[in-house]
Write an enzyme that holds these catalytic residues in place. Structure first.
Site, short mmCIF file in Angstrom:
data_model
loop_
_atom_site.label_atom_id
_atom_site.label_comp_id
_atom_site.label_asym_id
_atom_site.label_seq_id
_atom_site.Cartn_x
_atom_site.Cartn_y
_atom_site.Cartn_z
N GLU A 474 38.23 30.88 35.73
CA GLU A 474 38.41 30.64 36.95
C GLU A 474 38.14 31.93 37.43
OE1 GLU A 474 42.28 29.33 40.03
OE2 GLU A 474 42.38 29.04 37.77
N GLU A 752 51.49 35.16 36.97
CA GLU A 752 51.13 34.00 37.82
C GLU A 752 52.50 33.01 38.15
OE1 GLU A 752 47.94 30.45 38.64
OE2 GLU A 752 48.31 31.06 36.33
#
Length: 895
Positions: A474, A752
């Protein structure tokens, strides 16, 4: 009393002034106060001397401004150098300071026509990816004494490392960085005079894929988003003290050869085959064999060549491994003790020819083995194939990894030839080399660790662009993450150059969209067939919020002006509205993303309705846009947005807020947004919302109940509504979900998810699980603003608000911040229970409003050193109790 001294003048937000892209760069200087500096020092005028060639001109300007003042002389021409020094007038006698030291500014190539180079690539086009890196070289002659000044202007389609006569040019990594290549391509400028010599010289450059051609994006990603060929574009200009200049440009006369690096990708890592190495290829003594071929000229894309304002990516720290681990399966894993972003440097490795040594990087261990599942399809592996001779000081050139642990295959502590030891390799920390500007410390070690973790998370994710995560497939510039973390980031580091550059990419890609919808990631590499563009609150609202945040932090009105078409375009054309001109509620909203109750495979399934979050943000950003328009003197727009703000606020109240102030979306996020965004009709309603928020916090046992939208504001909302002890209690909660839980689990960066690692040490089963995301670390903005008590009272910190509010078990705190005027320092402590003492340093040419805890009195002070004392009992209301059924008495779990 003495006058302050002045720092070296700086130009725009540029880190050095070399190769600046502005013909009339604005000038700033800071003040260095001393113990004997007069208090309450204000500038009344300044004098600038500009030396250009043999001509020096002086300009005296009556002004109190010392930040980004206008260029006083004639515009710079391309390549032109000027020297600047300044002195300021002020103090009781309006006397001048000493002159600053001379600072040099040099314009880059300000127009495309200044380039005579041609883009070159290898003669034979590679047909499939990953593209093997390519090496280029050119030899040229210099007569004796021919070098007076030498500049290398260079960029690439891909990322490059240049050498002159075998020596590396600069210390930049992954240059020229990642931009929206279709719109903007950075070029670098290097002073290379010291690397040149009389006689024969060689310039050599290696180019890898970087972000240009590599696979990018999740779900397998895509290759060749920007292009399918690697290319070099360079111009070496050598100017003698007398005589004609020599210009060496890339063209078909250069030679090329494939690299000994077999592949180098952002996600998958780098493979190096020492058997393919051609020793000395960077130097003049190397005699190319017939395998070195002529290059092929190609057209450079029709993009803006830009001299960046942002610092480059560099190695900023070296971390040594702390332990060699033998896993249950027999693997060898090195623990570096810190989750970081960068690369491994092998100091010495000697293996037989053809032997493969593989380094696999990951952030955590699971079941005492390397935890690679969160990386998804990113391999994150570097491979070194030996040639039988010793390999010294090897690093991967064109990739980076996010890791704490490195599994080493093919190299063991038991090897007879070169045993693996803790001294065999080190980790090099890489990120955009921003200047540190802010520090925080308090009496609570775990709160300090939280702040440290957020700082490390920012370092790892500010690598060329501000990314969401640095390790998996990502590593994209998600707008929502940055929008909520930008105030914290801009306290920790000077982000003005990097983020203002990044905003230019945002606006270029946004305004290319027919409805001016900002992309969710910048640069935008998301495949439209995978995720079609659609407007999103919170994320797309960055088009308004980030320019305003940077203006508040740095006072640079030009950022507002340059981004005006972007911010107005978003509100006027991008927002998808319903009949009431709030958001169309048929549109999916990411909303309070990663609410801790959301299932691992449904991160958007939040307690707070996404449309409510979107509508709250719409009211808020419309009000900001009214203020932006007013600051820029756009009176008609300011009136229009102000009217729209009031109308939307009234409609939000009708839609969501009861007459008592409670919200239809009875959640911590909804209530916090309404309080912080001032969405209530009157103070009584806001107080009722605050009381309700406090009740929900108690019911949740002080564990976090918010996601992306609520987390940055909940402690601010509790403080604003008079419940700061609850904010402290939330901060100090250690059960999951909480800010302290990851620290209790050994985290060295912000995660996260609140539970990226479960209490049993297993990794959260969700596909989207990172151990280095800065978004939820936005709590540190509250540490700066409320615990330490410092924040800007006007844009650029010219006026400072100092309003600390002790609570919890924190008995002291301090913050230091390098404002544009000088260093601000604020430290407080509580002695003997309730004796509060604040020590404050306010830099020259600025002032502060001081509000002591427990008091509404405001004291304005000018620059200087101050001590304030008062009586304040920080333990009133501490510790607050959870609200639970009487048959289940709460167990306090705060640290």
């Amino acid at each position: 009393m003495s006058q302050p001294t002045l720092s070296l003048p700086s130009f725009e937000q540029h880190p050095t002034g070399l190769g600046i892209g502005f013909p009339e760069p604005r000038i700033s200087w800071r003040f260095n106060a001393t113990e004997s500096t007069a208090s309450d020092w204000q500038q009344t005028a300044y004098e600038v001397e500009v030396a250009r060639g043999n001509d020096t001109q002086s300009y005296l300007i009556k002004s109190a401004e010392s930040v980004l003042v206008p260029w006083a002389s004639q515009p710079l021409q391309a390549r032109e150098t000027a020297k600047i020094r300044v002195r300021a007038y002020g103090g009781p006698e309006n006397a001048p300071t000493e002159w600053s030291a001379w600072s040099t500014v040099e314009a880059g190539l300000l127009d495309r026509k200044e380039w005579s180079a041609r883009a070159i690539t290898s003669r034979v086009k590679q047909t499939e990816g990953p593209l093997r890196p390519v090496r280029f070289r050119k030899t040229f002659e210099l007569s004796a004494g021919a070098v007076g000044r030498a500049r290398l202007y260079i960029t690439s389609l891909g990322v490059f490392q240049a050498y002159i006569n075998g020596e590396p040019v600069g210390d930049h990594c992954l240059a020229p960085g990642w931009t929206s290549y279709h719109n903007r391509l950075n070029y670098e400028v290097f002073d290379v005079a010291s690397l040149l010599r009389d006689g024969e010289n060689t310039i050599a450059v290696e180019v890898g894929e970087g972000w240009w051609a590599t696979r990018l994006g999740f779900g397998g990603g895509r290759r060749f988003i920007y292009g399918d060929e690697l290319a070099l574009f360079a111009q070496l200009e050598i100017t003698p003290e007398q005589g004609d200049a020599l210009v060496v440009t890339t063209d078909s006369s250069w030679k090329s050869h494939q690299s000994a690096i077999l592949r180098s990708e952002i996600y998958d890592g780098e493979a190096y085959d020492a058997r393919e190495e051609q020793e000395g290829w960077k130097s003049t003594s190397f005699a190319p064999e017939s395998s070195w071929e002529a290059t092929r000229e190609i057209e450079l894309p029709n993009t803006h060549l830009v001299a960046p304002n942002a610092p480059p990516v560099r190695v900023t720290e070296v971390v040594n491994p702390i332990e060699i681990i033998r896993t249950p399966s027999g693997k060898v894993v090195l623990d570096f003790g810190q989750n970081l972003v960068g690369r491994i440097r092998i100091h010495s490795l000697k293996k037989p020819a053809g032997h493969s040594t593989v380094l696999t990087h990951a952030e955590v261990l699971e079941n005492k083995e390397l935890g690679t599942r969160p990386l998804r399809v990113a391999k994150c592996q570097d491979e070194i194939i030996s040639a039988g001779q010793e390999i010294r000081d090897w690093v991967p050139r064109f990739t980076f990894h996010g890791f704490r642990y490195v599994q080493v295959d093919g190299w063991s502590p038991d090897d007879a030839d070169t045993p693996l030891t803790l001294q065999s390799l080190t980790a090099e920390v890489m990120h955009t080399d921003l200047k540190r500007s802010g520090w925080f410390n308090c009496s609570h070690p775990m709160v300090n660790k939280l702040h440290q973790n957020a700082t490390w998370g920012m370092r790892g994710n500010f690598l060329s662009v501000p990314t969401d995560c640095p390790q998996r497939d990502e590593r994209l510039g998600w707008t929502g993450d940055l929008q909520i973390f930008a105030p914290s980031a801009s306290f920790l580091y000077n982000t003005a150059g990097m983020l203002s550059d990044w905003l230019q990419d945002l606006s270029a890609e946004q305004l290319a969209h027919p409805k001016a919808i900002p992309p969710l990631v910048v640069p935008n590499v998301i495949d439209e067939s995978f995720w079609p563009a659609f407007p999103q609150a919170v994320w797309d609202d960055i088009a308004v919020i980030l320019p305003w945040t940077l203006y508040q932090c740095y006072g640079d009105i030009n950022i507002l002006r340059r981004q005006y078409a972007s911010s107005t375009g978003w509100l006027d054309r991008g927002v998808q509205r319903g009949e009431d001109r709030l958001w169309d509620d048929t549109l999916f909203q990411l909303g309070d993303w990663l609410d801790p109750t959301a299932p691992p495979d449904q991160p958007g399934n939040a307690r707070t309705d996404g449309t409510l979050v979107a509508d709250a943000y719409l009211v808020y950003v419309t009000g900001i846009q009214a203020r932006i328009s007013s600051v820029l003197g756009e009176a008609a727009d300011a009136a229009r947005y102000e009217t729209d703000y009031r109308t939307l606020k009234s409609r939000f109240q009708s839609k969501y807020i009861s007459s008592t102030g409670l919200l239809v979306g009875d959640t911590q996020t909804a209530l916090s947004l309404s309080i912080v965004f001032d969405l209530h009709d009157n103070p009584e309603q806001a107080a009722a919302a605050g009381a309700r928020l406090a009740r929900l916090v108690r019911i949740s046992k002080f564990q976090v109940s918010t996601g992306f939208a609520g987390t940055p504001v909940i402690t601010h909302a509790l403080t604003k509504s008079g419940h700061h002890q609850l904010a402290y209690r939330m901060l100090q909660e250690s059960n999951c979900p909480s800010w302290m839980y990851p620290i209790r689990m050994g985290a060295t960066t912000v995660w996260e998810r609140w539970d990226s690692m479960l209490p049993d040490g297993s990794i959260n089963p969700g596909e989207m699980t990172s151990f280095n995301h800065y978004a939820l670390g936005s709590i540190i903005n509250w540490l700066h603003k409320t615990v330490a008590g410092v924040s800007p009272l006007e844009p650029g910190w010219r006026q400072i608000l100092v309003k600390p509010l002790p609570g919890g078990t924190v008995t002291s705190a301090e913050a230091k911040y390098e404002t544009a005027y000088g260093r601000l320092e604020a430290r407080w402590e509580l002695k003997e229970g309730d004796q509060f003492k604040l020590e404050l340093i306010v830099p020259p040419n600025s002032s502060a409003k001081v509000v002591l805890p427990g008091s509404e009195d405001e004291k304005m002070v000018g620059s200087g050193r101050y001590t304030f004392e008062s009586t304040y009992n920080s333990q009133v209301g501490w510790p607050p109790k959870a609200q639970v059924p009487p048959m289940f008495p709460p167990e306090d779990s705060f640290v």
